[in-house]
Scaffold this motif. Structure first.
Motif, PDB file in Angstrom:
ATOM      1  N   LYS A 161       2.129   0.381  -9.367  1.00  0.00           N
ATOM      2  CA  LYS A 161       1.297   0.709  -8.219  1.00  0.00           C
ATOM      3  C   LYS A 161       1.884   0.036  -6.982  1.00  0.00           C
ATOM      4  O   LYS A 161       2.182  -1.160  -7.001  1.00  0.00           O
TER       5      LYS A 161
ATOM      6  N   PHE B   9       1.174  -1.056  -3.195  1.00  0.00           N
ATOM      7  CA  PHE B   9       0.223  -1.299  -2.125  1.00  0.00           C
ATOM      8  C   PHE B   9       0.976  -1.097  -0.819  1.00  0.00           C
ATOM      9  O   PHE B   9       1.980  -1.770  -0.571  1.00  0.00           O
TER      10      PHE B   9
ATOM     11  N   SER C 218       1.597   4.898  -8.672  1.00  0.00           N
ATOM     12  CA  SER C 218       0.485   5.309  -7.826  1.00  0.00           C
ATOM     13  C   SER C 218       0.519   4.510  -6.534  1.00  0.00           C
ATOM     14  O   SER C 218       1.268   3.530  -6.408  1.00  0.00           O
TER      15      SER C 218
ATOM     16  N   GLU D 219      -1.780   2.556  -3.425  1.00  0.00           N
ATOM     17  CA  GLU D 219      -3.037   1.918  -3.038  1.00  0.00           C
ATOM     18  C   GLU D 219      -2.956   1.595  -1.546  1.00  0.00           C
ATOM     19  O   GLU D 219      -2.121   0.791  -1.117  1.00  0.00           O
TER      20      GLU D 219
ATOM     21  N   VAL E  57      -3.544   0.006   1.917  1.00  0.00           N
ATOM     22  CA  VAL E  57      -3.963  -1.249   2.541  1.00  0.00           C
ATOM     23  C   VAL E  57      -3.724  -1.054   4.042  1.00  0.00           C
ATOM     24  O   VAL E  57      -2.618  -1.237   4.538  1.00  0.00           O
TER      25      VAL E  57
ATOM     26  N   GLN F 295       2.577  -3.714  -8.098  1.00  0.00           N
ATOM     27  CA  GLN F 295       2.021  -4.082  -9.395  1.00  0.00           C
ATOM     28  C   GLN F 295       2.855  -3.398 -10.462  1.00  0.00           C
ATOM     29  O   GLN F 295       2.942  -2.162 -10.508  1.00  0.00           O
TER      30      GLN F 295
END
Length: 207
Positions: A2, A4, A26, A28, A30, A55
């Motif tokens: 993942k 960010f 994926s 995420e 921020v 991640q």
């Protein structure tokens, strides 16, 4: 994995690396505009309050652009983003470090977040102009020391190119400042890569 990220931030360079590798990941969001990097939730993940943050599949978190880019490329050698040989690897890291450690903070953070560099709001336009001048000087240095042809390094496309792209994107698209012809050509070549197109589209960034 993942990532960010924030649209328009340096995280687009890591996004491009992930797209080039081709393994599942994926995103995420921020939002730096909304100061999401300073929320307790994100600070619990990265006390530095910085993106990109990756991640990994084992759940561990890895920060700092250069470290993330290196790990992704070195752990996915089939993608061909990390050169072989100590000298080539050293030169690639030297270039990425110059982008992330000098061009980004000195040339562009001064333009985008001038308030970080002066307590006086009246002085912020001077900081912005200083940033533009520093960015222009950095691009001159890059141009004078260009070692490759279409791509930054003579070994071919790799990590250096995704790092070069995010600062040239800022210069050409966000700021509208002139850059050397070689860097403009590199920017155009990057826009032709499907991985770059996918990364920009996913972030809602117009090329």
């Amino acid at each position: 994995m993942k990532l960010f990220y924030s649209p328009g931030a340096c995280s687009v360079g890591i996004h491009i690396v992930l797209e080039e590798i081709g393994k599942p990941f994926s995103l995420e969001l921020v939002s730096l505009k909304e100061q999401a990097q300073n929320t307790p939730q994100f600070r619990a993940l990265n006390p530095k309050g910085k993106i990109p943050l990756l991640q990994r599949d084992d759940g561990s978190l890895l920060g700092q652009y250069t470290a993330i880019a290196f790990w992704l490329a070195a752990s996915n050698p089939e993608a061909g983003l990390w050169p072989t040989g100590l000298e080539a690897q050293t030169r690639a890291l030297e270039f990425v470090d110059y982008i992330t450690g000098t061009v980004h903070p000195q040339g562009f953070t001064r333009q985008f977040r001038a308030g970080m560099f002066t307590p006086s709001e009246a002085d912020q336009p001077k900081v912005v102009e200083q940033g533009k001048a520093l960015a222009a000087k950095c691009f001159e240095v890059i141009d004078s020391q260009w070692r490759g042809d279409t791509w930054v390094m003579p070994e071919g496309y790799g990590l250096a190119d995704s790092a070069m792209f995010f600062v040239s994107f800022w210069a050409i698209k966000r700021v509208g400042m002139p850059v050397p012809a070689r860097i403009t050509a590199h920017y155009q070549a990057m826009l032709g890569r499907p991985a770059v197109q996918r990364a920009l589209a996913a972030s809602g960034m117009a090329a």
